[in-house]
Design an enzyme around this catalytic site. Structure first.
Site: not given
Ligand code: THU
Length: 131
Positions: A45-47, A56, A58, A89, A92
């Site tokens: 995941n990359i915020e 996310c 996935e 989620c 995804c």
């Protein structure tokens, strides 16, 4: 699915989890996606400070694979740094069903693993067949 392949995917998802960029939620996720022809793509995941720009793990793995020409997937392992197993989620799940109606979902963390099918966790999907 062979146990050794499941373990390999979990271990790659765990490694990807260590590359998570999640300074805001501190919820690290890694994913390892197995294509029907045996290739594996990983993602974390990359915020973003603008939270809505977060992606996310996935979807990172799936988009990497699709952008490399892969469209048929067998399974995805998801690893989180949380105590409780967590499910993908809704966004995804929708992206998964676009490419693999029979995807196998392996959930894992430090303590346990559980296996589901996408059909189980996304009943009554909206797909290309509805259009
Ligand atoms: N996250 C994932 O990477 N996968 C999921 O299926 C659920 C949520 C990430 C997004 C965000 O960086 C953090 O977990 C908390 O929502």
């Amino acid at each position: 699915m062979k146990t050794s392949k499941i373990e390999e995917l979990i271990s790659l998802a765990k490694k990807a989890c260590s590359n998570a960029y999640a300074p805001y939620s501190k919820f690290n996720v890694g994913a390892a996606l197995l294509t029907k022809n045996g290739k594996i793509f990983t993602g974390s995941n990359i915020e973003n400070a603008s939270y809505g720009a977060t992606v996310c793990a996935e979807r990172v793995a799936i988009f990497k694979a699709v952008s490399e020409g892969e469209r048929e997937f067998e399974s995805i392992a998801i690893y989180t740094n949380a105590d409780k197993l967590s499910f993908p989620c809704g966004i995804c799940r929708q992206v998964m069903i676009e490419f693999s109606k029979d995807l196998i979902i392996i959930l894992s963390n430090e303590k346990e693993k559980k296996i589901y099918t996408l059909k189980e966790i996304l009943p009554y999907p909206f797909t290309n067949e509805d259009l």
